[in-house]
Write an enzyme that holds these catalytic residues in place. Sequence first.
Site, PDB file in Angstrom:
ATOM      1  N   GLY A 171      -3.575  -0.177   5.937  1.00  0.00           N
ATOM      2  CA  GLY A 171      -4.038  -0.327   4.563  1.00  0.00           C
ATOM      3  C   GLY A 171      -5.363  -1.064   4.477  1.00  0.00           C
ATOM      4  O   GLY A 171      -6.247  -0.693   3.691  1.00  0.00           O
ATOM      5  N   ASP A 172      -5.533  -2.110   5.288  1.00  0.00           N
ATOM      6  CA  ASP A 172      -6.797  -2.841   5.332  1.00  0.00           C
ATOM      7  C   ASP A 172      -7.927  -1.928   5.809  1.00  0.00           C
ATOM      8  O   ASP A 172      -9.057  -2.004   5.319  1.00  0.00           O
ATOM      9  CB  ASP A 172      -6.688  -4.047   6.267  1.00  0.00           C
ATOM     10  CG  ASP A 172      -5.496  -4.925   5.947  1.00  0.00           C
ATOM     11  OD1 ASP A 172      -5.155  -5.044   4.758  1.00  0.00           O
ATOM     12  OD2 ASP A 172      -4.900  -5.476   6.892  1.00  0.00           O
TER      13      ASP A 172
END
Length: 300
Positions: free
Chosen positions: A250-251
């Site tokens: 996600g990052d």
Amino acid sequence: MIYTVTFNPALDYVIKVDNLTLGMVNRTTKEDVYYGGKGINVSVVLNNLGMKSIALGFVAGFTGEAIEKGIKKMGIATDFISLQEGMSRINVKIKSKEESEINGQGPVIHEDELKAMFQKLGQLKDGDILVLAGSIPATLPSDIYERIMESLQEKEIRIVVDATKDLLVNVLKYHPFLIKPNNHELGEIFGKTLTTDEEIVFYGKKLQEMGARNVLISMAGDGSILLAETGEVYRMGVPKGEVKNSVGAGDSMVAGFIAGYSEKEDYEWALKLGTATGSATAFSEGLAQKELVMDLLKQL
């Protein structure tokens, strides 16, 4: 310039155990150490994509020194605040038949040290991008994201917030440039279980009505949906590949989106690059590398 903030960075000790058995001595088959924290992950992936950023946050003790030295060695600029007490946390990530995590608490952050952070953030200029990502340590005020965004309201700074539940909802009144809930987190905000694209778009638009400029909803293997401030809704699938890692995907998507938007100021391109970058991390043992990102882009 792009700035990332990691309030509670960590050394991530990632170990592989063929068959983890509780209550027994287990032997690792592989071990790696990464410099963890959602903001740091964003800076690392931006660096891998050839885009510079400055990593802000708090470090303490010998683990904090290791984090700062390790990130600098990777070519990432840092401007951390060194705390007087405690040590930066160590998070243990266990990869076996199932993935398990044991996350440390982290050090105490005192009021004067927090003021030092606000002084650094006060130096940001119009046109800068600020990434606020991850949970808040128990020793900090629960409204710290709100306080930061309020303090920067007079400047034209694009603020990206990657957080969950109330931490995310409470900052919407300050009109963040981008928020990135996943479909489950989006459902939790409204007390719903979301199963269709139509439902996801409906509740994503509610977050826009509450103040978010752009809403990026990730859906793991089902791709992602971007609700842009232009009124457009973009839907993106995912490239094919073997999922090896869920940490930092996600990052990485956030980093890819920022890199794409900074390059062309085009939301569809930002979504495409974000999707390829998140997938590249999912298909790797570590965080996304540019070569794989470029290969995966060809599938989108």
